[in-house]
Design a protein around this motif. Structure first.
Motif, short mmCIF file in Angstrom:
data_model
loop_
_atom_site.label_atom_id
_atom_site.label_comp_id
_atom_site.label_asym_id
_atom_site.label_seq_id
_atom_site.Cartn_x
_atom_site.Cartn_y
_atom_site.Cartn_z
N MET A 1 0.84 -1.19 0.00
CA MET A 1 0.00 0.00 0.00
C MET A 1 0.87 1.24 0.00
SD MET A 1 -3.18 0.60 2.53
CE MET A 1 -3.60 2.24 3.05
N PHE A 8 -6.94 10.43 -3.81
CA PHE A 8 -8.28 9.98 -4.17
C PHE A 8 -8.84 8.96 -3.17
CE2 PHE A 8 -10.97 7.02 -6.68
CZ PHE A 8 -12.01 7.89 -6.90
N ARG A 9 -7.99 8.05 -2.70
CA ARG A 9 -8.51 6.97 -1.85
C ARG A 9 -9.15 7.46 -0.56
NH1 ARG A 9 -5.01 1.82 -1.68
NH2 ARG A 9 -3.46 3.40 -1.19
N PRO A 10 -8.46 8.32 0.25
CA PRO A 10 -9.12 8.83 1.46
C PRO A 10 -10.41 9.59 1.13
CG PRO A 10 -6.83 9.51 1.39
CD PRO A 10 -7.08 8.77 0.13
N LEU A 12 -12.43 9.00 -1.26
CA LEU A 12 -13.48 8.01 -1.54
C LEU A 12 -13.95 7.33 -0.25
CD1 LEU A 12 -14.85 6.95 -4.10
CD2 LEU A 12 -13.30 5.00 -4.02
N PHE A 13 -13.00 6.98 0.66
CA PHE A 13 -13.35 6.40 1.96
C PHE A 13 -14.33 7.31 2.69
CE2 PHE A 13 -9.20 3.84 2.74
CZ PHE A 13 -9.75 2.77 2.06
#
Lengths: 113, 126
Positions: A1, A8-10, A12-13
């Motif tokens: 990871m 983007f990931r956080p 989206l979370f």
């Protein structure tokens, strides 16, 4: 990871957890309103039910993810001193992990005792 | 930080935030408030599930003026955070991004929050 404090990931979370928590809270308030658990037995049976148990567990995991992303953003915006920032972020992480363990202990007690 | 010498104007009493900015900063403030309430929430949740005594204790605690005050502030924070959050999600999918509609939805956010808060006050205190 990949280790990164943004992106983007956080983002989206934060959105996915928000939508889940919104649904759970509406369901929970409706349930409280339509058949309020008046005594301990009824309240306990609510959370002992596997579906409710799982939904509550997912709620708390979503909550902690959401708080991590949200408070992380606040910390990165207002704390510019790198060592202080690091200490505060690590304390936040430790607090959130401890709170997760605490709430899961409570949930496991309901399921298995 | 502070690499240049640009003047910084941060007199909070003089800054007139537009209504959309108000939603934004209240969203942050309410999120911070809600986060600080989590240990209390988990404490009450844990206690209520432990034993019939614990359940009764939580029922009693929820009647205390101090906790009612916390619940009232929490009701404001939660309703604002949820409604403003829904507004931000809609903006994410390009609904209400124009200046006029963004301003309108900001006013709606404040109005709905006030409405839910008044209902919550009635439920909590009466």
């Amino acid at each position: 990871m990949r280790w990164s404090l943004g992106g983007f990931r956080p983002w989206l979370f934060q959105r996915i957890s928000a939508v889940y928590m919104l649904g759970f809270l509406l369901f929970f308030m409706l349930a409280i309103y339509s058949c309020p658990p008046t005594d301990y037995q009824a309240w306990r049976e609510w959370f002992a039910h596997p579906v409710m148990w799982m939904a509550t567990a997912i709620f708390f995991v979503s909550l902690f993810l959401h708080v991590w992303v949200g408070l992380r953003d606040v910390i990165l915006d207002y704390l510019h001193n790198v060592p202080i920032r690091l200490v505060v972020l690590i304390s936040l992480g430790i607090s959130l992990i401890s709170l997760t363990l605490w709430v899961f202990r409570a949930l496991f007690t309901v399921a298995y005792l | 930080m502070n690499k240049n010498q640009r003047p910084v104007f941060l007199n909070l009493t003089k800054i007139r935030l537009p209504v959309t900015g108000m939603v934004s900063i209240f969203h942050r403030l309410s999120g911070l408030l809600l986060a600080t309430c989590i240990p209390l929430l988990i404490y009450l949740f844990d206690l209520s599930l432990r034993s019939p005594q614990g359940f009764a204790e939580v029922q009693q605690l929820l009647q205390s003026p101090l906790l009612k005050l916390v619940l009232t502030v929490g009701a404001w924070a939660l309703s604002h955070h949820l409604i403003a959050g829904i507004r931000f999600l809609l903006i994410d999918i390009d609904i209400g991004i124009l200046k006029t509609s963004a301003r309108r939805s900001a006013w709606i956010t404040h109005a709905l929050t006030a409405l839910i808060l008044s209902i919550a006050i009635v439920v909590i205190w009466l």
